[in-house]
Write a protein that holds these residues in place. Structure first.
Motif, PDB file in Angstrom:
ATOM      1  N   LYS A   1       5.834   7.636  -0.051  1.00 43.15           N
ATOM      2  CA  LYS A   1       7.031   7.515   0.799  1.00 43.15           C
ATOM      3  C   LYS A   1       8.130   8.462   0.321  1.00 43.15           C
ATOM      4  O   LYS A   1       8.292   8.678  -0.884  1.00 43.15           O
ATOM      5  CB  LYS A   1       7.561   6.090   0.751  1.00 43.15           C
ATOM      6  CG  LYS A   1       6.665   5.098   1.457  1.00 43.15           C
ATOM      7  CD  LYS A   1       6.771   5.238   2.938  1.00 43.15           C
ATOM      8  CE  LYS A   1       5.854   4.299   3.672  1.00 43.15           C
ATOM      9  NZ  LYS A   1       6.470   3.281   4.443  1.00 43.15           N
TER      10      LYS A   1
ATOM     11  N   CYS B   1       1.648  -0.893   9.473  1.00 46.76           N
ATOM     12  CA  CYS B   1       2.491  -2.085   9.621  1.00 46.76           C
ATOM     13  C   CYS B   1       1.765  -3.382   9.239  1.00 46.76           C
ATOM     14  O   CYS B   1       0.713  -3.711   9.797  1.00 46.76           O
ATOM     15  CB  CYS B   1       2.955  -2.180  11.066  1.00 46.76           C
ATOM     16  SG  CYS B   1       4.062  -3.576  11.315  1.00 46.76           S
TER      17      CYS B   1
ATOM     18  N   THR C   1      12.403  -4.334  15.337  1.00 45.52           N
ATOM     19  CA  THR C   1      11.299  -3.673  16.033  1.00 45.52           C
ATOM     20  C   THR C   1      10.867  -4.434  17.301  1.00 45.52           C
ATOM     21  O   THR C   1      10.779  -3.859  18.374  1.00 45.52           O
ATOM     22  CB  THR C   1      10.087  -3.600  15.084  1.00 45.52           C
ATOM     23  OG1 THR C   1       9.927  -4.907  14.491  1.00 45.52           O
ATOM     24  CG2 THR C   1      10.290  -2.585  14.005  1.00 45.52           C
TER      25      THR C   1
ATOM     26  N   PRO D   1       1.611   3.759  16.912  1.00 40.96           N
ATOM     27  CA  PRO D   1       2.947   3.133  16.892  1.00 40.96           C
ATOM     28  C   PRO D   1       3.156   2.240  15.683  1.00 40.96           C
ATOM     29  O   PRO D   1       4.286   2.005  15.284  1.00 40.96           O
ATOM     30  CB  PRO D   1       2.971   2.310  18.179  1.00 40.96           C
ATOM     31  CG  PRO D   1       1.550   2.083  18.538  1.00 40.96           C
ATOM     32  CD  PRO D   1       0.800   3.285  18.054  1.00 40.96           C
TER      33      PRO D   1
ATOM     34  N   ARG E   1       2.333  -6.076  -1.185  1.00 41.68           N
ATOM     35  CA  ARG E   1       1.570  -5.981   0.070  1.00 41.68           C
ATOM     36  C   ARG E   1       0.593  -7.164   0.191  1.00 41.68           C
ATOM     37  O   ARG E   1       0.371  -7.695   1.275  1.00 41.68           O
ATOM     38  CB  ARG E   1       0.827  -4.640   0.105  1.00 41.68           C
ATOM     39  CG  ARG E   1      -0.097  -4.436   1.284  1.00 41.68           C
ATOM     40  CD  ARG E   1       0.628  -3.901   2.489  1.00 41.68           C
ATOM     41  NE  ARG E   1      -0.186  -3.969   3.686  1.00 41.68           N
ATOM     42  CZ  ARG E   1       0.020  -3.286   4.796  1.00 41.68           C
ATOM     43  NH1 ARG E   1       1.036  -2.485   4.889  1.00 41.68           N
ATOM     44  NH2 ARG E   1      -0.743  -3.433   5.835  1.00 41.68           N
TER      45      ARG E   1
ATOM     46  N   ARG F   1      -0.446   2.354   4.471  1.00 37.88           N
ATOM     47  CA  ARG F   1       0.944   1.916   4.624  1.00 37.88           C
ATOM     48  C   ARG F   1       1.275   1.515   6.064  1.00 37.88           C
ATOM     49  O   ARG F   1       2.449   1.481   6.456  1.00 37.88           O
ATOM     50  CB  ARG F   1       1.911   3.024   4.166  1.00 37.88           C
ATOM     51  CG  ARG F   1       1.722   3.509   2.754  1.00 37.88           C
ATOM     52  CD  ARG F   1       1.934   2.453   1.695  1.00 37.88           C
ATOM     53  NE  ARG F   1       3.212   1.789   1.693  1.00 37.88           N
ATOM     54  CZ  ARG F   1       4.149   1.933   0.759  1.00 37.88           C
ATOM     55  NH1 ARG F   1       3.941   2.755  -0.245  1.00 37.88           N
ATOM     56  NH2 ARG F   1       5.275   1.248   0.796  1.00 37.88           N
TER      57      ARG F   1
ATOM     58  N   ARG G   1       7.207  11.241   4.485  1.00 40.53           N
ATOM     59  CA  ARG G   1       6.478  11.173   3.222  1.00 40.53           C
ATOM     60  C   ARG G   1       6.996  12.292   2.309  1.00 40.53           C
ATOM     61  O   ARG G   1       7.635  13.225   2.772  1.00 40.53           O
ATOM     62  CB  ARG G   1       4.977  11.393   3.456  1.00 40.53           C
ATOM     63  CG  ARG G   1       4.318  10.325   4.312  1.00 40.53           C
ATOM     64  CD  ARG G   1       4.310   8.983   3.604  1.00 40.53           C
ATOM     65  NE  ARG G   1       3.519   7.967   4.274  1.00 40.53           N
ATOM     66  CZ  ARG G   1       3.996   7.086   5.148  1.00 40.53           C
ATOM     67  NH1 ARG G   1       5.273   7.118   5.498  1.00 40.53           N
ATOM     68  NH2 ARG G   1       3.220   6.159   5.680  1.00 40.53           N
TER      69      ARG G   1
ATOM     70  N   TRP H   1       3.770  -1.924  -5.133  1.00 33.48           N
ATOM     71  CA  TRP H   1       3.499  -2.000  -3.692  1.00 33.48           C
ATOM     72  C   TRP H   1       2.260  -2.872  -3.439  1.00 33.48           C
ATOM     73  O   TRP H   1       2.277  -3.760  -2.567  1.00 33.48           O
ATOM     74  CB  TRP H   1       3.305  -0.597  -3.101  1.00 33.48           C
ATOM     75  CG  TRP H   1       2.744  -0.666  -1.710  1.00 33.48           C
ATOM     76  CD1 TRP H   1       3.414  -1.008  -0.587  1.00 33.48           C
ATOM     77  CD2 TRP H   1       1.375  -0.475  -1.329  1.00 33.48           C
ATOM     78  NE1 TRP H   1       2.560  -1.030   0.498  1.00 33.48           N
ATOM     79  CE2 TRP H   1       1.305  -0.706   0.063  1.00 33.48           C
ATOM     80  CE3 TRP H   1       0.213  -0.124  -2.010  1.00 33.48           C
ATOM     81  CZ2 TRP H   1       0.111  -0.597   0.780  1.00 33.48           C
ATOM     82  CZ3 TRP H   1      -0.974  -0.014  -1.291  1.00 33.48           C
ATOM     83  CH2 TRP H   1      -1.015  -0.249   0.087  1.00 33.48           C
TER      84      TRP H   1
HETATM   85  C1  HEM Z   1       6.820  -3.622  17.641  1.00 27.25           C
HETATM   86  C2  HEM Z   1       6.856  -3.998  16.412  1.00 27.25           C
HETATM   87  C3  HEM Z   1       6.643  -3.127  15.215  1.00 27.25           C
HETATM   88  C4  HEM Z   1       6.391  -1.781  15.119  1.00 27.25           C
HETATM   89  C5  HEM Z   1       6.239  -0.774  16.248  1.00 27.25           C
HETATM   90  C6  HEM Z   1       6.265  -1.472  13.712  1.00 27.25           C
HETATM   91  C7  HEM Z   1       5.994  -0.218  13.218  1.00 27.25           C
HETATM   92  C8  HEM Z   1       5.739   0.047  11.885  1.00 27.25           C
HETATM   93  C9  HEM Z   1       5.328   1.322  11.382  1.00 27.25           C
HETATM   94  C10 HEM Z   1       5.130   2.582  12.212  1.00 27.25           C
HETATM   95  C11 HEM Z   1       5.131   1.192  10.047  1.00 27.25           C
HETATM   96  C12 HEM Z   1       4.627   2.256   9.095  1.00 27.25           C
HETATM   97  C13 HEM Z   1       5.769   3.013   8.448  1.00 27.25           C
HETATM   98  C14 HEM Z   1       5.273   4.191   7.636  1.00 27.25           C
HETATM   99  O1  HEM Z   1       4.083   4.487   7.615  1.00 27.25           O
HETATM  100  O2  HEM Z   1       6.139   4.850   7.038  1.00 27.25           O
HETATM  101  C15 HEM Z   1       5.469  -0.167   9.694  1.00 27.25           C
HETATM  102  C16 HEM Z   1       5.429  -0.687   8.412  1.00 27.25           C
HETATM  103  C17 HEM Z   1       5.857  -1.951   8.097  1.00 27.25           C
HETATM  104  N1  HEM Z   1       6.195  -2.948   8.971  1.00 27.25           N
HETATM  105 FE1  HEM Z   1       6.230  -2.830  10.970  1.00 27.25          FE
HETATM  106  N2  HEM Z   1       6.439  -2.619  12.993  1.00 27.25           N
HETATM  107  C18 HEM Z   1       6.668  -3.659  13.866  1.00 27.25           C
HETATM  108  C19 HEM Z   1       6.872  -4.982  13.547  1.00 27.25           C
HETATM  109  C20 HEM Z   1       6.935  -5.479  12.281  1.00 27.25           C
HETATM  110  C21 HEM Z   1       7.166  -6.866  11.944  1.00 27.25           C
HETATM  111  C22 HEM Z   1       7.335  -7.990  12.959  1.00 27.25           C
HETATM  112  C23 HEM Z   1       7.208  -6.962  10.582  1.00 27.25           C
HETATM  113  C24 HEM Z   1       7.406  -8.131   9.675  1.00 27.25           C
HETATM  114  C25 HEM Z   1       7.646  -9.322  10.012  1.00 27.25           C
HETATM  115  C26 HEM Z   1       6.983  -5.616  10.064  1.00 27.25           C
HETATM  116  C27 HEM Z   1       6.964  -5.287   8.733  1.00 27.25           C
HETATM  117  C28 HEM Z   1       6.577  -4.054   8.242  1.00 27.25           C
HETATM  118  C29 HEM Z   1       6.470  -3.760   6.822  1.00 27.25           C
HETATM  119  C30 HEM Z   1       6.815  -4.707   5.685  1.00 27.25           C
HETATM  120  C31 HEM Z   1       6.014  -2.432   6.725  1.00 27.25           C
HETATM  121  C32 HEM Z   1       5.719  -1.654   5.449  1.00 27.25           C
HETATM  122  C33 HEM Z   1       4.249  -1.804   5.104  1.00 27.25           C
HETATM  123  C34 HEM Z   1       3.856  -1.057   3.842  1.00 27.25           C
HETATM  124  O3  HEM Z   1       4.418  -0.002   3.535  1.00 27.25           O
HETATM  125  O4  HEM Z   1       2.923  -1.538   3.187  1.00 27.25           O
HETATM  126  N3  HEM Z   1       6.817  -4.762  11.122  1.00 27.25           N
HETATM  127  N4  HEM Z   1       5.814  -0.850  10.828  1.00 27.25           N
END
Ligand code: HEM
Length: 512
Positions: free
Chosen positions: A122, A456, A321, A448, A149, A454, A386, A145
C-alpha cells in the motif's frame, strides 16, 4: 568567531545539497528512467511536481455539471483523464517530488494487485491520512495485516453473515417507517442511506446503534473531507516538518476525539463482562477485537491503538461505500423504469411481500446485474494506490524504487475496448451471463472490490446489505426522479452526489 559563521554556512550548504538531491536529482533520474522505457507524462517541476496543475484542473471542473450518459472520468479525475489522452494508458505524473505511475493496462493492473501482499504494498499515508485511517486494515502491511485480516474475515464468514441479516432488515424497517406518509413527496436518498448504512454497521459490527456511533460518523466525515482536499498538496521540505498546517492540527484533534468516543463503546462492552452481565465479549467485530486485545498470548494480542484504528476503519469503510452504491442504484432505477420494474418483479417472485432471506438473496440475478453495472459506472473508489519500495520488474518495465503506482479502475471500467461504444450508458444486461463473460474473461477489466489479497473484506456483507435494502424498498415503492435533481458526482474519497439524489416515492401496486 570564524566557527560561528562557518557552522551555519556548512549546515546551509549541506541542507541545500540534500534539497537539490531529493527534489531535483532523484525526480529527474526517475523521470529519465521511465521516459526511456516509453512512459511519458507532464514534466516534473521543482518541489511542487504537477500539484498546481492538478489543483487548477480540479477547481475548473468543480462547478461543471455532467449529463447522465456523459463520461464521468473528466469530471472526477480531470488531471488523469487529460494526461491519459495525451500520454497514453500508462503515464507518470508528479505529486510533489513523488512519481505517480498511472497504469490502466489490465495485465499490469492484475500483476500489481495480485502481488500487493509482498511487492507492491500500500502507498504510504500522509500525516493527515495517518490520523484518519492509519494503522487500520486498509493500510497496514505484513504480519500485522495478516493478523487483522484474519479477524475481519472471521467477522464476515458464512454463519456470521446469516446472523447479521435480521439486524440489516431491522435497520431498513426503521428507515421505511420514517418514509411512511412521505408518498408523493420528495425524499433525498443519499442522506437517508447515510443513516441506514451507519445504523447497519453500528448494529452488525459493534452491537450498538447509530445514535451511539453518531459522533464518530460525523468526525469521520470531517476527516474524509480534510484528507481528500490534501491529496494533491505539496509538502514544502523542512517547513512541513517544523510547522503543522491547520488541517493537520484539526485532524489530530478529530482523531483524538474519535479515540475517546470509540473507547466509550469499548468500555461499555468490557464492563458488561466485568460486571457479570455477559459471559463473553460476543462474536461481532468489536467482540473479536476485544478478545484479541485481551489475548494472553502476546503474539496474537492487539494493541489499544490498533483496536481503535480497526473500529475507525470499519465505521468508515462499512458506511461510506454502501451509502454511495445504494444512492447511485436508486438514481439509475428512477431513470430506467424498465429495470426498476424487472428488479421489482424478481423481488416479488422470490420474496413476495415477506422480508428478504439469505437463500433468496443469492437468487436475485437481475439485482446482481444492476449492482455490477452501477459499480462499473459509479464505483465508490477510483484508484487503488500502491508503492514501489525497491527496483522491480512490472511486465516489460523496470521500475525504480520510491515511486507510487495507481492502478486505475475508473479507466478500465470505462474503456470502450471492453464495454463497447455505449460504455457510458447504464446497461445491466452486459452482466446477464456473469462478470467473466461481460469482461471477455479479462480479470482486471472490472474490479470494484479490488483484486488479489488486499481485495475488499466486506464485499459479501455489502452486497447482502444492498440487496436487502433495495428489495424492501421495491416491495413497497415505485421510484421516480424529482425534477430538482442535479447530476454532479464528486470524489470525496468515495464518489458522491454533490447535491444529493432527490426522488419521489409512490406505493407500488404489485400483486405478490
Ligand atoms: C459497495 C461497497 C464496497 C466497495 C465498492 C468496496 C471497495 C473496496 C476496494 C476496491 C478495496 C480494495 C482497496 C485496495 O486494494 O487498495 C476494499 C478494501 C477493503 N474494504 Fe471495502 N468496499 C465496500 C464495502 C466495504 C464494507 C461494507 C466494509 C466493511 C464493513 C469494507 C471494508 C474493507 C476493508 C477493511 C478493506 C481493506 C482490506 C485489506 O486491505 O485487507 N468494505 N474495499
Amino acid at each position: 568567531m570564524k566557527l560561528l559563521i562557518l557552522a551555519p554556512c556548512c549546515f546551509f550548504f549541506i541542507a541545500l545539497i540534500k534539497l537539490l538531491y531529493d527534489y531535483l536529482w532523484i525526480p529527474l533520474l526517475i523521470q529519465h528512467m521511465l521516459n526511456s522505457q516509453g512512459i511519458r507524462g507532464p514534466p516534473y517541476r521543482f518541489i511542487h511536481g504537477n500539484n498546481k496543475e492538478v489543483t487548477k484542473m480540479k477547481q475548473n471542473v468543480l462547478s461543471k455539471s455532467v449529463g447522465l450518459t456523459d463520461d464521468l472520468f473528466p469530471k472526477v479525475q480531470p488531471h488523469i483523464y487529460t494526461w491519459t489522452n495525451r500520454y497514453g494508458k500508462n503515464f507518470v505524473y508528479w505529486n510533489g517530488a513523488r512519481a505517480e505511475l498511472v497504469i490502466s493496462e489490465p495485465e499490469l493492473v492484475k500483476e500489481v494487485l495480485k502481488n500487493s501482499e509482498q511487492i507492491f504494498q500500500k502507498k504510504k499515508l500522509s500525516d493527515i491520512g495517518r490520523k484518519f485511517l492509519g494503522n487500520g486494515l486498509i493500510f497496514i502491511e505484513g504480519e500485522k495485516w495478516a493478523k487483522h485480516r484474519k479477524l475481519a474475515n472471521h467477522t464476515f464468514h458464512g454463519e456470521s453473515l446469516k446472523n447479521m441479516t435480521p439486524a440489516i432488515i431491522a435497520s431498513v424497517e426503521t428507515m421505511l417507517e420514517k418514509w411512511k406518509g412521505q408518498e408523493g413527496k420528495e425524499i433525498e436518498v443519499y442522506q437517508e442511506f447515510r443513516l441506514l448504512t451507519s445504523e447497519v454497521i453500528s448494529r452488525t459490527a459493534f452491537g450498538s446503534n447509530y445514535m451511539e456511533g453518531e459522533k464518530i460518523f460525523a468526525i469521520l466525515s470531517k476527516l474524509t473531507v480534510i484528507t481528500s482536499r490534501n491529496l494533491s498538496k505539496t509538502r514544502i521540505p523542512l517547513i512541513s516538518k517544523l510547522w503543522k498546517s491547520a488541517d493537520l492540527l484539526e485532524s489530530e484533534k478529530l482523531s483524538k476525539e474519535i479515540k475517546d468516543r470509540v473507547m466509550k463503546i469499548v468500555k461499555k462492552r468490557e464492563d458488561k463482562v466485568v460486571n457479570g452481565e455477559a459471559n463473553s465479549f460476543r462474536s461481532d467485530f468489536l467482540g473479536l477485537l476485544l478478545n484479541a486485545y485481551h489475548d494472553s498470548d502476546e503474539k496474537n494480542r492487539l494493541s489499544l491503538e490498533d483496536l481503535v484504528a480497526e473500529c475507525k476503519t470499519f465505521y468508515f469503510a462499512g458506511q461510506e461505500t454502501v451509502n454511495s452504491l445504494l444512492a447511485w442504484m436508486v438514481l439509475h432505477l428512477a431513470i430506467h423504469g424498465d429495470w426498476q420494474e424487472k428488479a421489482r418483479r424478481e423481488v416479488i417472485d422470490i420474496f413476495g411481500n415477506q422480508n428478504p432471506h439469505l437463500e433468496g438473496i443469492a437468487k436475485l440475478k437481475i439485482m446482481t446485474m444492476i449492482i455490477n453495472e452501477t459499480l462499473r459506472l459509479y464505483g465508490p473508489s477510483n484508484s487503488l494506490p500502491r508503492a514501489v519500495t525497491r527496483e522491480v520488474q512490472l511486465g516489460k518495465l523496470l521500475l525504480p524504487a520510491n515511486i507510487d503506482i495507481l492502478p486505475l479502475n475508473i479507466g478500465l471500467h470505462r474503456d470502450r475496448h471492453f464495454w463497447g461504444d455505449d460504455v457510458h450508458h447504464f446497461k445491466p444486461e452486459r452482466f446477464a451471463e456473469g462478470i467473466a463473460k461481460a469482461t471477455n474473461y479479462t480479470t482486471a477489466a472490472f474490479f470494484p472490490f479490488g483484486l488479489g489479497p488486499r481485495s475488499c473484506v466486506g464485499m459479501t456483507f455489502a452486497i447482502i446489505e444492498t440487496k436487502v435494502a433495495l428489495s424492501m424498498i421495491l416491495q413497497r415503492y415505485t421510484i421516480t426522479l424529482s425534477p430538482a435533481y442535479v447530476h454532479s458526482p464528486i470524489p470525496i474519497l468515495t464518489l458522491r452526489p454533490q447535491h444529493g439524489i432527490q426522488v419521489i416515492l409512490e406505493p407500488t401496486h404489485s400483486n405478490a
